[in-house]
Design a protein around this motif. Structure first.
Motif, PDB file in Angstrom:
ATOM      1  N   HIS A  85      -2.083  58.187   3.821  1.00 56.00           N
ATOM      2  CA  HIS A  85      -1.503  56.803   3.472  1.00 56.00           C
ATOM      3  C   HIS A  85      -2.901  56.041   3.459  1.00 56.00           C
ATOM      4  N   VAL A  86      -3.400  55.197   2.786  1.00 53.05           N
ATOM      5  CA  VAL A  86      -4.062  54.635   2.331  1.00 53.05           C
ATOM      6  C   VAL A  86      -3.358  52.765   2.225  1.00 53.05           C
ATOM      7  N   ARG A  87      -3.540  51.351   2.653  1.00 54.13           N
ATOM      8  CA  ARG A  87      -2.930  50.407   2.751  1.00 54.13           C
ATOM      9  C   ARG A  87      -4.109  49.539   2.735  1.00 54.13           C
ATOM     10  N   SER A  88      -4.691  48.995   1.602  1.00 60.45           N
ATOM     11  CA  SER A  88      -4.991  47.769   1.857  1.00 60.45           C
ATOM     12  C   SER A  88      -4.205  46.552   1.413  1.00 60.45           C
ATOM     13  N   LYS A 118      -0.339  56.856  -1.168  1.00 58.39           N
ATOM     14  CA  LYS A 118       0.220  58.035  -0.648  1.00 58.39           C
ATOM     15  C   LYS A 118      -0.420  59.499  -1.440  1.00 58.39           C
ATOM     16  N   THR A 119      -0.743  60.400  -0.395  1.00 54.90           N
ATOM     17  CA  THR A 119      -1.151  61.636  -0.831  1.00 54.90           C
ATOM     18  C   THR A 119      -0.970  62.749  -0.174  1.00 54.90           C
ATOM     19  N   ALA A 134     -12.775  69.137   7.724  1.00 55.52           N
ATOM     20  CA  ALA A 134     -13.170  67.972   6.215  1.00 55.52           C
ATOM     21  C   ALA A 134     -13.184  66.859   6.609  1.00 55.52           C
ATOM     22  N   TRP A 135     -13.588  65.549   6.089  1.00 53.82           N
ATOM     23  CA  TRP A 135     -13.052  64.178   6.772  1.00 53.82           C
ATOM     24  C   TRP A 135     -12.151  63.578   4.847  1.00 53.82           C
ATOM     25  N   ILE A 136     -11.612  62.259   5.846  1.00 56.93           N
ATOM     26  CA  ILE A 136     -10.689  62.018   5.341  1.00 56.93           C
ATOM     27  C   ILE A 136     -11.000  60.599   5.981  1.00 56.93           C
ATOM     28  N   ALA A 137     -10.844  59.825   4.751  1.00 54.58           N
ATOM     29  CA  ALA A 137     -11.319  58.086   4.465  1.00 54.58           C
ATOM     30  C   ALA A 137     -10.899  56.466   3.501  1.00 54.58           C
ATOM     31  N   GLY A 138     -10.377  56.367   3.734  1.00 52.79           N
ATOM     32  CA  GLY A 138      -9.954  55.378   3.146  1.00 52.79           C
ATOM     33  C   GLY A 138     -10.819  54.095   2.389  1.00 52.79           C
TER      34      GLY A 138
END
Length: 369
Positions: free
Chosen positions: A229-232, A266-267, A275-279
């Protein structure tokens, strides 16, 4: 201090540096740092140590100045000046004094920066500005190192070389330990832990199965699925898109036809290897100063470990190895170094980093075959 208060920046790092025979802010080094009476803003004096060929380092919070502040000739040092030290020497002395080593305005100048990331001497990389597509060298080269398993938090920095550039135009947010006082030591601990995002405007939040930037998740050898989940958010409608980045690729995006002040995505991502995960968020709007920047933001990654399947991109590693070998050739054959013993020491240090990376590449190729 006045600008820190005006821009509501908690910590301003004021860096002394050298320009040939001119030194700037050096008189402030003994003064160290200052905090306003309310304790909300602090100015912390450090150094930017620079080599035109090898790279620039922001040395933050060391208890004593790391001298000299340049090596290898003009324009940072004297015309015709010798290469007396490597960035690695400065980084080691800064760490010995309890400071933080940042690759300033990453990745340029680039050469030895690669060596010092591979050998673990760089604590974080600094974004000086954001391109509208978030496809500038700062982003792409940072991703290259992340893809090889090097854990590098992201910072924002203004490289304020004149009054044209506002303090905090590109800034760092770090999540401090809630039980710790708001000091440089608390801030640097949060940076080392990767609990950061860099922004020229919006606030951005990332969670991966409830975990935040800097966290490390462990999965079995079969991998698994993770909810991201990424929110800006921003005070004004300037966010064009929010994106989920997995190993350098955008795997989910939410766009706004007209810029928004609150956008989220969201995904579910399928993880089979480390792995690496960023927003990140993008914007068509800009901060206009000596260094124009899109009003974007980017988190540090959440890292995912998969048993027996480590993250390692051989193509990216080969490029990094080329950079290190080029640096090695320059120091060995071209750099003006005063003493043969100094040159031999520098060559050995850079060659050791090349050997470390080549060994990882060879191991990877054997496994693939």
């Amino acid at each position: 201090m006045l600008q820190a208060a005006a821009e509501d920046v908690a910590f301003v790092h004021l860096l002394a540096t050298q320009w040939g025979d001119q030194y700037t802010t050096v008189n402030d080094l003994p003064w160290g740092s200052s905090t306003d009476p309310g304790g909300r803003h602090a100015v912390i004096v450090g150094t930017e140590n620079r080599s035109n060929m090898l790279g620039h380092l922001g040395l933050l919070g060391a208890r004593r100045p790391v001298l000299s502040m340049s090596a290898g000739g003009a324009p940072e040092g004297r015309i015709g000046g010798a290469l007396t030290e490597l960035l690695a020497d400065w980084a080691d002395r800064c760490h010995a004094e309890g400071g933080l080593v940042v690759a300033a305005h990453f990745p340029l100048p680039y050469a030895e920066i690669a060596t010092d990331i591979v050998t673990g001497r760089i604590d974080a990389v600094e974004m000086q500005c954001f391109a509208p597509g978030l496809d500038n060298p700062s982003i792409l080269e940072w991703y290259r190192f992340l893809n090889c398993g090097y854990r590098l938090p992201v910072l924002g920095g203004t490289d304020k070389m004149s009054a044209e550039v506002p303090v905090g135009a590109v800034r760092t947010y770090a999540r401090l330990d809630p039980d710790a006082p708001p000091t440089f030591d608390s801030w640097s601990a949060a940076v080392r832990a990767g609990r950061t995002f860099a922004t020229s405007g919006p606030i951005i939040e990332l969670t991966v199965d409830g975990h935040s930037p800097g966290d490390v998740l462990s999965l079995p050898s079969t991998g698994g699925h993770l909810e991201v989940h990424v929110r800006s958010r921003s005070a004004q409608p300037l966010i064009s898109a929010v994106e989920v980045v997995l190993n350098g690729r955008v795997v989910a995006v939410q766009e706004s036809a007209t810029s928004s002040d609150d956008l989220s995505v969201k995904t579910l991502v399928d993880i089979r290897d480390g792995a690496w995960i960023a927003g990140r968020s993008r914007s068509v709007h800009e901060v206009h100063s000596a260094f124009n920047s899109s009003m974007a933001s980017h988190t540090s990654p959440v890292y995912v470990e998969v048993r027996d399947r480590p993250l390692f991109n051989a193509d990216d590693a080969a490029v990094i190895l080329d950079i290190i070998n080029g640096t090695l050739g320059w120091v060995r054959d071209m750099a003006a170094v005063g003493r043969p013993l100094d040159r031999a020491r520098m060559v050995d240090l850079i060659a050791d980093s090349a050997a470390q990376l080549k060994d990882r590449l060879d191991t990877h190729h054997r496994k693939v075959v």
